[in-house]
Design an enzyme around this catalytic site. Structure first.
Site, PDB file in Angstrom:
ATOM      1  N   SER A   1       0.904  -0.971   0.015  1.00  0.00           N
ATOM      2  CA  SER A   1       0.023  -0.090   0.084  1.00  0.00           C
ATOM      3  C   SER A   1       0.780   1.225  -0.124  1.00  0.00           C
ATOM      4  O   SER A   1       1.596   1.480   0.884  1.00  0.00           O
ATOM      5  CB  SER A   1      -0.966   0.070   1.388  1.00  0.00           C
TER       6      SER A   1
ATOM      7  N   LYS B   1       0.357   5.784   8.306  1.00  0.00           N
ATOM      8  CA  LYS B   1       1.108   5.566   7.036  1.00  0.00           C
ATOM      9  C   LYS B   1      -0.069   5.837   5.881  1.00  0.00           C
ATOM     10  O   LYS B   1       0.348   6.453   4.995  1.00  0.00           O
ATOM     11  CB  LYS B   1       1.826   4.286   6.768  1.00  0.00           C
TER      12      LYS B   1
ATOM     13  N   LYS C   1      -7.421   1.553  -2.548  1.00  0.00           N
ATOM     14  CA  LYS C   1      -7.295   1.402  -0.884  1.00  0.00           C
ATOM     15  C   LYS C   1      -7.066   2.621  -0.143  1.00  0.00           C
ATOM     16  O   LYS C   1      -7.614   2.351   0.811  1.00  0.00           O
ATOM     17  CB  LYS C   1      -5.587   0.741  -1.075  1.00  0.00           C
TER      18      LYS C   1
HETATM   19  P1  NAD Z   1       5.914  -5.943   7.158  1.00  0.00           P
HETATM   20  O1  NAD Z   1       6.837  -4.729   7.704  1.00  0.00           O
HETATM   21  O2  NAD Z   1       5.517  -7.159   8.450  1.00  0.00           O
HETATM   22  O3  NAD Z   1       6.860  -6.462   5.915  1.00  0.00           O
HETATM   23  C1  NAD Z   1       7.599  -6.130   5.117  1.00  0.00           C
HETATM   24  C2  NAD Z   1       8.749  -6.726   4.740  1.00  0.00           C
HETATM   25  O4  NAD Z   1       9.401  -6.220   3.665  1.00  0.00           O
HETATM   26  C3  NAD Z   1       9.726  -6.999   6.010  1.00  0.00           C
HETATM   27  O5  NAD Z   1      10.160  -8.570   6.054  1.00  0.00           O
HETATM   28  C4  NAD Z   1      10.902  -6.294   5.581  1.00  0.00           C
HETATM   29  O6  NAD Z   1      12.256  -6.792   6.012  1.00  0.00           O
HETATM   30  C5  NAD Z   1      11.265  -6.279   4.265  1.00  0.00           C
HETATM   31  N1  NAD Z   1      11.541  -5.161   3.216  1.00  0.00           N
HETATM   32  C6  NAD Z   1      11.569  -3.841   3.590  1.00  0.00           C
HETATM   33  N2  NAD Z   1      12.218  -3.269   2.805  1.00  0.00           N
HETATM   34  C7  NAD Z   1      12.771  -4.050   1.859  1.00  0.00           C
HETATM   35  C8  NAD Z   1      13.496  -3.953   0.591  1.00  0.00           C
HETATM   36  N3  NAD Z   1      13.863  -2.902   0.182  1.00  0.00           N
HETATM   37  N4  NAD Z   1      13.894  -5.076  -0.045  1.00  0.00           N
HETATM   38  C9  NAD Z   1      13.201  -6.451   0.609  1.00  0.00           C
HETATM   39  N5  NAD Z   1      12.691  -6.424   1.540  1.00  0.00           N
HETATM   40  C10 NAD Z   1      12.326  -5.188   2.040  1.00  0.00           C
HETATM   41  O7  NAD Z   1       4.868  -5.239   6.466  1.00  0.00           O
HETATM   42  P2  NAD Z   1       3.249  -5.975   6.172  1.00  0.00           P
HETATM   43  O8  NAD Z   1       2.418  -5.979   7.360  1.00  0.00           O
HETATM   44  O9  NAD Z   1       3.589  -7.469   5.641  1.00  0.00           O
HETATM   45  O10 NAD Z   1       2.594  -5.040   4.849  1.00  0.00           O
HETATM   46  C11 NAD Z   1       3.104  -4.986   3.957  1.00  0.00           C
HETATM   47  C12 NAD Z   1       2.194  -3.920   2.970  1.00  0.00           C
HETATM   48  O11 NAD Z   1       0.797  -4.482   2.956  1.00  0.00           O
HETATM   49  C13 NAD Z   1       2.179  -2.700   3.534  1.00  0.00           C
HETATM   50  O12 NAD Z   1       2.066  -1.454   2.642  1.00  0.00           O
HETATM   51  C14 NAD Z   1       0.831  -2.640   4.367  1.00  0.00           C
HETATM   52  O13 NAD Z   1       0.300  -1.202   4.474  1.00  0.00           O
HETATM   53  C15 NAD Z   1       0.164  -3.555   3.493  1.00  0.00           C
HETATM   54  N6  NAD Z   1      -0.972  -4.148   4.147  1.00  0.00           N
HETATM   55  C16 NAD Z   1      -0.695  -4.625   5.470  1.00  0.00           C
HETATM   56  C17 NAD Z   1      -1.876  -5.169   6.091  1.00  0.00           C
HETATM   57  C18 NAD Z   1      -1.923  -5.912   7.560  1.00  0.00           C
HETATM   58  O14 NAD Z   1      -2.649  -6.218   8.176  1.00  0.00           O
HETATM   59  N7  NAD Z   1      -0.663  -6.247   7.929  1.00  0.00           N
HETATM   60  C19 NAD Z   1      -3.070  -5.366   5.727  1.00  0.00           C
HETATM   61  C20 NAD Z   1      -3.423  -4.832   4.302  1.00  0.00           C
HETATM   62  C21 NAD Z   1      -2.278  -4.103   3.695  1.00  0.00           C
END
Ligand code: NAD
Length: 299
Positions: A97, A240, A172
């Site tokens: 997102s 965010k 979104k």
């Molecule tokens: P998270 O922080 O758990 O995971 C992100 C991952 O990306 C981590 O493992 C991190 O090490 C990795 N990372 C960061 N920068 C990187 C890079 N440059 N190269 C490679 N890996 C990298 O986040 P999440 O909860 O999985 O969320 C991911 C996306 O999904 C976000 O944009 C969030 O807003 C969206 N989202 C999350 C949820 C939720 O409930 N968690 C629901 C809907 C949407």
């Protein structure tokens, strides 16, 4: 089947990647953190050394699932990013997102290498990611979307192409505006009920089937009554997303007064150490504001 590249194996990305493997796809994965990449290897994936390496080893599709705009930018156009390893005919599907403005910029950069881009953020948290029942909202060219929608369907219950590149992110953000405003309205209403001398639980029962009813009311009011604030969707992520709403709105000279108000409340919550709680914790904000308890009267 062609190997799919997957970058970003966090709370959401890890179960999504596993669902692709379960559906019979081969994966090459990368995460800046060691542990999730190793976990995926034990699940049958190949490990890439960088985003560029993933792009060069992947077939037609490379998926990113990263926290925010800056991270997706790093993974696409930073050092050892996708642009260094990708080739004409590949499609990057960004499921994070992020800002729709950034999606459009990245699409142009990828087009310079002959690669396509789809933005495909999701709604639904970790549980739906695990079940493969996310709601996926996409933006991009029809013909490109048609070529990747079966892959998206391995991760989601619904996959909807909304419009051109950025339209998925816009959708979104609309979702996050409506949810954020709705949860704060639930908290405000319930705090008002308590303060004015009515039991919020009974107010909830009285109004839930009427016009004020909503999935937010159903899911979040009971959490507020019970003080059940384990995430779910974290306050930090909602801040965010609303920040992306405000930035995008400013760029287009839009006016989003409710989003501006809700982000202030969420920032206040975060400053009290609650950024890791579910966004239903707006109930805590209103309890403090009014000096009452939503579940039971503190007075
Ligand atoms: P998270 O922080 O758990 O995971 C992100 C991952 O990306 C981590 O493992 C991190 O090490 C990795 N990372 C960061 N920068 C990187 C890079 N440059 N190269 C490679 N890996 C990298 O986040 P999440 O909860 O999985 O969320 C991911 C996306 O999904 C976000 O944009 C969030 O807003 C969206 N989202 C999350 C949820 C939720 O409930 N968690 C629901 C809907 C949407």
């Amino acid at each position: 089947m062609e190997k799919i590249g997957f970058i970003g194996l966090g709370i959401m990305g890890k179960p999504m990647a596993k669902n692709l493997i379960k559906a019979g796809h081969e994966l090459v994965v990368f995460d800046t953190a060691e542990a999730p990449a190793e976990e995926l290897v034990s699940f049958g994936a190949e490990r890439g050394a960088s985003a560029a390496d993933v792009a060069s080893k992947a077939g037609k599709v490379i998926i990113t699932m990263l926290p925010d705009s800056k991270d997706v930018r790093d993974a696409v156009s930073g050092p050892k990013g996708i642009l260094e390893g990708c080739r004409a005919g590949q499609t990057v599907i960004d499921m994070s997102s992020i800002s729709p403005i950034v999606s459009r910029e990245l699409e142009k950069e990828l087009a310079g290498r002959g690669a396509e881009m789809i933005d495909a953020p999701v709604s639904g948290g970790q549980e739906k990611a695990e079940q493969g029942t996310l709601a996926i909202m996409a933006g991009g060219r029809d013909i490109v979307f048609e070529g990747v929608k079966d892959i998206l369907a391995c991760m989601g219950a619904t996959v909807t192409l909304v419009g051109e590149i950025g339209a998925g992110q816009i959708t979104k953000l609309v979702n996050q505006i409506i949810v954020g405003v709705n949860i704060s309205a639930v908290a405000e209403g319930m705090a008002f009920a308590r303060k004015a001398g009515a039991d919020p639980r009974r107010v909830f029962e009285a109004i839930r089937k009427g016009l004020a009813g909503s999935q937010c009311l159903e899911d979040k009011a009971p959490r507020m009554f019970e003080g059940r604030y384990a995430p779910g969707f974290r306050v930090a992520l909602h801040i965010k997303d609303l920040w992306n709403v405000l930035e995008t709105s400013r760029a287009i000279k839009g006016s989003v007064p409710l989003s501006a108000q809700v982000i202030e409340m969420m920032i206040a919550l975060a400053n009290e150490g609650h950024e890791g709680l579910d966004h239903a914790a707006l109930g805590l904000y209103y309890e403090k504001l009014n000096g009452v308890g939503l579940g039971e009267d503190k007075a």
